[in-house]
Design a protein around this motif. Sequence first.
Motif, PDB file in Angstrom:
ATOM      1  N   SER A   1       0.814  -1.224   0.000  1.00 45.94           N
ATOM      2  CA  SER A   1       0.000   0.000   0.000  1.00 45.94           C
ATOM      3  C   SER A   1       0.840   1.262   0.000  1.00 45.94           C
ATOM      4  CB  SER A   1      -0.925   0.011   1.222  1.00 45.94           C
ATOM      5  OG  SER A   1      -1.811  -1.069   1.200  1.00 45.94           O
ATOM      6  N   ASN A   2       2.070   1.195   0.516  1.00 41.96           N
ATOM      7  CA  ASN A   2       2.827   2.425   0.765  1.00 41.96           C
ATOM      8  C   ASN A   2       4.093   2.611  -0.054  1.00 41.96           C
ATOM      9  OD1 ASN A   2       1.106   3.511   2.913  1.00 41.96           O
ATOM     10  ND2 ASN A   2       1.744   1.708   4.050  1.00 41.96           N
ATOM     11  N   LEU A   3       4.757   1.527  -0.453  1.00 44.02           N
ATOM     12  CA  LEU A   3       5.979   1.681  -1.245  1.00 44.02           C
ATOM     13  C   LEU A   3       5.744   2.423  -2.565  1.00 44.02           C
ATOM     14  CD1 LEU A   3       7.813  -1.710  -0.619  1.00 44.02           C
ATOM     15  CD2 LEU A   3       8.695   0.573  -0.080  1.00 44.02           C
ATOM     16  N   PRO A   4       4.653   2.133  -3.292  1.00 44.68           N
ATOM     17  CA  PRO A   4       4.436   2.882  -4.541  1.00 44.68           C
ATOM     18  C   PRO A   4       4.351   4.386  -4.328  1.00 44.68           C
ATOM     19  CG  PRO A   4       3.034   0.944  -4.495  1.00 44.68           C
ATOM     20  CD  PRO A   4       3.660   1.057  -3.134  1.00 44.68           C
TER      21      PRO A   4
ATOM     22  N   PHE B   1      12.369  -0.351  -6.218  1.00 46.28           N
ATOM     23  CA  PHE B   1      12.642   0.484  -7.389  1.00 46.28           C
ATOM     24  C   PHE B   1      13.318  -0.326  -8.486  1.00 46.28           C
ATOM     25  CE2 PHE B   1      15.421   3.373  -9.768  1.00 46.28           C
ATOM     26  CZ  PHE B   1      14.481   4.287 -10.224  1.00 46.28           C
ATOM     27  N   GLN B   2      14.257  -1.171  -8.124  1.00 47.21           N
ATOM     28  CA  GLN B   2      15.010  -1.933  -9.117  1.00 47.21           C
ATOM     29  C   GLN B   2      14.143  -2.940  -9.862  1.00 47.21           C
ATOM     30  OE1 GLN B   2      18.214  -3.504  -6.739  1.00 47.21           O
ATOM     31  NE2 GLN B   2      19.540  -1.735  -7.115  1.00 47.21           N
ATOM     32  N   SER B   3      13.058  -3.376  -9.219  1.00 47.63           N
ATOM     33  CA  SER B   3      12.182  -4.345  -9.869  1.00 47.63           C
ATOM     34  C   SER B   3      11.090  -3.685 -10.708  1.00 47.63           C
ATOM     35  CB  SER B   3      11.524  -5.243  -8.809  1.00 47.63           C
ATOM     36  OG  SER B   3      10.661  -4.473  -7.986  1.00 47.63           O
ATOM     37  N   LEU B   4      11.053  -2.355 -10.715  1.00 48.62           N
ATOM     38  CA  LEU B   4      10.009  -1.647 -11.438  1.00 48.62           C
ATOM     39  C   LEU B   4      10.253  -1.643 -12.943  1.00 48.62           C
ATOM     40  CD1 LEU B   4       9.268   1.610  -9.395  1.00 48.62           C
ATOM     41  CD2 LEU B   4       7.812  -0.386  -9.629  1.00 48.62           C
ATOM     42  N   THR B   5       9.235  -1.958 -13.734  1.00 46.45           N
ATOM     43  CA  THR B   5       9.234  -1.678 -15.165  1.00 46.45           C
ATOM     44  C   THR B   5       8.543  -0.324 -15.353  1.00 46.45           C
ATOM     45  OG1 THR B   5       7.071  -2.703 -15.481  1.00 46.45           O
ATOM     46  CG2 THR B   5       9.018  -4.140 -15.639  1.00 46.45           C
ATOM     47  N   THR B   6       8.525   0.186 -16.560  1.00 44.36           N
ATOM     48  CA  THR B   6       7.818   1.454 -16.787  1.00 44.36           C
ATOM     49  C   THR B   6       6.337   1.304 -16.473  1.00 44.36           C
ATOM     50  OG1 THR B   6       7.623   0.879 -19.125  1.00 44.36           O
ATOM     51  CG2 THR B   6       9.420   2.359 -18.495  1.00 44.36           C
ATOM     52  N   TYR B   7       5.779   0.133 -16.761  1.00 43.67           N
ATOM     53  CA  TYR B   7       4.367  -0.078 -16.440  1.00 43.67           C
ATOM     54  C   TYR B   7       4.159  -0.139 -14.930  1.00 43.67           C
ATOM     55  CZ  TYR B   7      -0.373  -1.904 -16.473  1.00 43.67           C
ATOM     56  OH  TYR B   7      -1.728  -2.057 -16.264  1.00 43.67           O
ATOM     57  N   ASP B   8       5.090  -0.760 -14.207  1.00 41.79           N
ATOM     58  CA  ASP B   8       5.022  -0.764 -12.738  1.00 41.79           C
ATOM     59  C   ASP B   8       5.073   0.662 -12.198  1.00 41.79           C
ATOM     60  OD1 ASP B   8       4.932  -3.545 -12.528  1.00 41.79           O
ATOM     61  OD2 ASP B   8       7.110  -3.710 -12.511  1.00 41.79           O
ATOM     62  N   GLU B   9       5.922   1.470 -12.817  1.00 39.67           N
ATOM     63  CA  GLU B   9       6.030   2.868 -12.396  1.00 39.67           C
ATOM     64  C   GLU B   9       4.690   3.578 -12.580  1.00 39.67           C
ATOM     65  OE1 GLU B   9       8.539   6.895 -13.629  1.00 39.67           O
ATOM     66  OE2 GLU B   9       9.227   4.930 -14.320  1.00 39.67           O
TER      67      GLU B   9
ATOM     68  N   SER C   1       4.856   9.461 -23.195  1.00 40.60           N
ATOM     69  CA  SER C   1       5.549   8.638 -24.186  1.00 40.60           C
ATOM     70  C   SER C   1       4.546   7.825 -25.009  1.00 40.60           C
ATOM     71  CB  SER C   1       6.527   7.681 -23.475  1.00 40.60           C
ATOM     72  OG  SER C   1       6.971   6.673 -24.359  1.00 40.60           O
ATOM     73  N   ASP C   2       4.498   8.081 -26.316  1.00 35.36           N
ATOM     74  CA  ASP C   2       3.629   7.286 -27.191  1.00 35.36           C
ATOM     75  C   ASP C   2       4.040   5.817 -27.187  1.00 35.36           C
ATOM     76  OD1 ASP C   2       2.148   9.479 -27.820  1.00 35.36           O
ATOM     77  OD2 ASP C   2       2.806   9.640 -29.909  1.00 35.36           O
ATOM     78  N   ASP C   3       5.344   5.564 -27.118  1.00 37.22           N
ATOM     79  CA  ASP C   3       5.824   4.181 -27.093  1.00 37.22           C
ATOM     80  C   ASP C   3       5.264   3.435 -25.883  1.00 37.22           C
ATOM     81  OD1 ASP C   3       7.264   4.463 -29.411  1.00 37.22           O
ATOM     82  OD2 ASP C   3       9.146   4.958 -28.393  1.00 37.22           O
ATOM     83  N   PHE C   4       5.221   4.129 -24.738  1.00 40.37           N
ATOM     84  CA  PHE C   4       4.664   3.503 -23.537  1.00 40.37           C
ATOM     85  C   PHE C   4       3.213   3.096 -23.771  1.00 40.37           C
ATOM     86  CE2 PHE C   4       1.971   3.996 -19.770  1.00 40.37           C
ATOM     87  CZ  PHE C   4       2.521   3.030 -18.936  1.00 40.37           C
ATOM     88  N   TRP C   5       2.421   3.981 -24.357  1.00 39.60           N
ATOM     89  CA  TRP C   5       1.003   3.692 -24.549  1.00 39.60           C
ATOM     90  C   TRP C   5       0.780   2.634 -25.617  1.00 39.60           C
ATOM     91  CZ3 TRP C   5      -2.345   4.697 -20.997  1.00 39.60           C
ATOM     92  CH2 TRP C   5      -2.094   5.730 -20.090  1.00 39.60           C
ATOM     93  N   LYS C   6       1.603   2.628 -26.662  1.00 38.25           N
ATOM     94  CA  LYS C   6       1.490   1.579 -27.680  1.00 38.25           C
ATOM     95  C   LYS C   6       1.696   0.197 -27.062  1.00 38.25           C
ATOM     96  CE  LYS C   6       3.095   4.368 -31.590  1.00 38.25           C
ATOM     97  NZ  LYS C   6       4.230   4.617 -32.520  1.00 38.25           N
ATOM     98  N   GLU C   7       2.647   0.119 -26.141  1.00 35.17           N
ATOM     99  CA  GLU C   7       2.975  -1.164 -25.517  1.00 35.17           C
ATOM    100  C   GLU C   7       2.019  -1.545 -24.388  1.00 35.17           C
ATOM    101  OE1 GLU C   7       6.974  -0.903 -24.155  1.00 35.17           O
ATOM    102  OE2 GLU C   7       7.804  -0.446 -26.134  1.00 35.17           O
ATOM    103  N   ASN C   8       1.460  -0.553 -23.711  1.00 35.13           N
ATOM    104  CA  ASN C   8       0.787  -0.852 -22.442  1.00 35.13           C
ATOM    105  C   ASN C   8      -0.675  -0.434 -22.339  1.00 35.13           C
ATOM    106  OD1 ASN C   8       3.128  -1.883 -20.746  1.00 35.13           O
ATOM    107  ND2 ASN C   8       3.957   0.093 -21.415  1.00 35.13           N
TER     108      ASN C   8
ATOM    109  N   ARG D   1      -3.083  -3.045 -21.301  1.00 33.93           N
ATOM    110  CA  ARG D   1      -2.875  -3.639 -19.980  1.00 33.93           C
ATOM    111  C   ARG D   1      -3.745  -2.979 -18.908  1.00 33.93           C
ATOM    112  NH1 ARG D   1       3.377  -4.595 -18.663  1.00 33.93           N
ATOM    113  NH2 ARG D   1       2.366  -5.884 -17.059  1.00 33.93           N
ATOM    114  N   LEU D   2      -4.212  -1.766 -19.167  1.00 32.30           N
ATOM    115  CA  LEU D   2      -5.110  -1.119 -18.215  1.00 32.30           C
ATOM    116  C   LEU D   2      -6.426  -1.874 -18.086  1.00 32.30           C
ATOM    117  CD1 LEU D   2      -3.037   1.220 -18.620  1.00 32.30           C
ATOM    118  CD2 LEU D   2      -4.958   2.798 -18.356  1.00 32.30           C
TER     119      LEU D   2
END
Length: 357
Positions: free
Chosen positions: A194-197, A236-244, A262-269, A272-273
Amino acid sequence: MQNILVLMGDCLQDHDERVPLFLNTAKIDPELPYTPFLKTLESADEWVQLKACQIVTTFMSAEQSELHPFQYSPLLHTISGLIHGTSPNGRDVAVQSLEALLPRSEIRQTVWGMSELLEGLVSILKSDHGPQMTYQISFCFWLLTFEPEIAKDINKKYDIIPILTEAAQSAVKEKVFRVILATFHNLVAKAPASNLPAMLVVKLLPFVKNLSTRKWTDEDIVEDIQYLKEELTANFQSLTTYDEYTSELASGLLSWTPVHTSDDFWKENASRLSERDNEQLKILIELLKTSNDPIVLAVGCYDIGQYVRFYDRGKKIVANLGGKTRVMELMGHENSDVRYQALISVQRLVSHPWRSV
């Protein structure tokens, strides 16, 4: 009445051994020692009210057995009123009393249900009443976070992680750092998911790394810094851009970070929402419905536009979840950036899917 309270106060001051003498009166009369003082809390005379508050707090904090709601509820409601009042003396006594009472689990559980009282504490903390008040209120939050249920939900309800982070960043006194870091330690230890993010979103990791380079006289501070640095770094080290991105959603603190633009982020993810029954999309739409922060609303509208732009079936899903209606409402928002991002999002909600453009 004032004379009696003065005598009582003098009798108890620096004489903790006398407190049980008053508590033992309950063996003679179950209404003692609290009922007479609880009635005095209703006095229109501020001095009488505050002195009674201090004496009752002294008794309750020393009780060996669990207190009953009928004993402490009137005191907590008085404290809440004083916290929201205009009297600086009243506010000081109220916060001091709360500090003394919150070590008791039954008090913590009851205070957790008093949103008005907690909102008052947050308001004082935001308005910066000096290092001593910052310390005392942070101390209250530290005590509250010993309850796992509270540690899990307190940031979601009251945004204390960004507020305490800001307080720590402007702090000078070591005791303020100590209690805020100890609060963060509790939040991570008792409810990490609940709190780390939220901690990563407010950039707590670089701040903690900076603190680790300083010299501290208090070993507790050193230990808490090391603990937080290790936990935040591992997360933090285990975060992907989607995790972020999902960490931002979970924190409720959307801002113009690169993942949004980032358009690239949205094209890929984008799709996933809608995973796990539109879990992340529902969080995003809920933020649009509940947040009052113009930045959160502007970024949220932008994200809805990007989602439907890069996910063919997104428009219908957004509409079914009430997102389209909410974005259209935000076209009339007082903030110009919110209005603009809502307009762009609505255009995309009613346009053709991106692959056909």
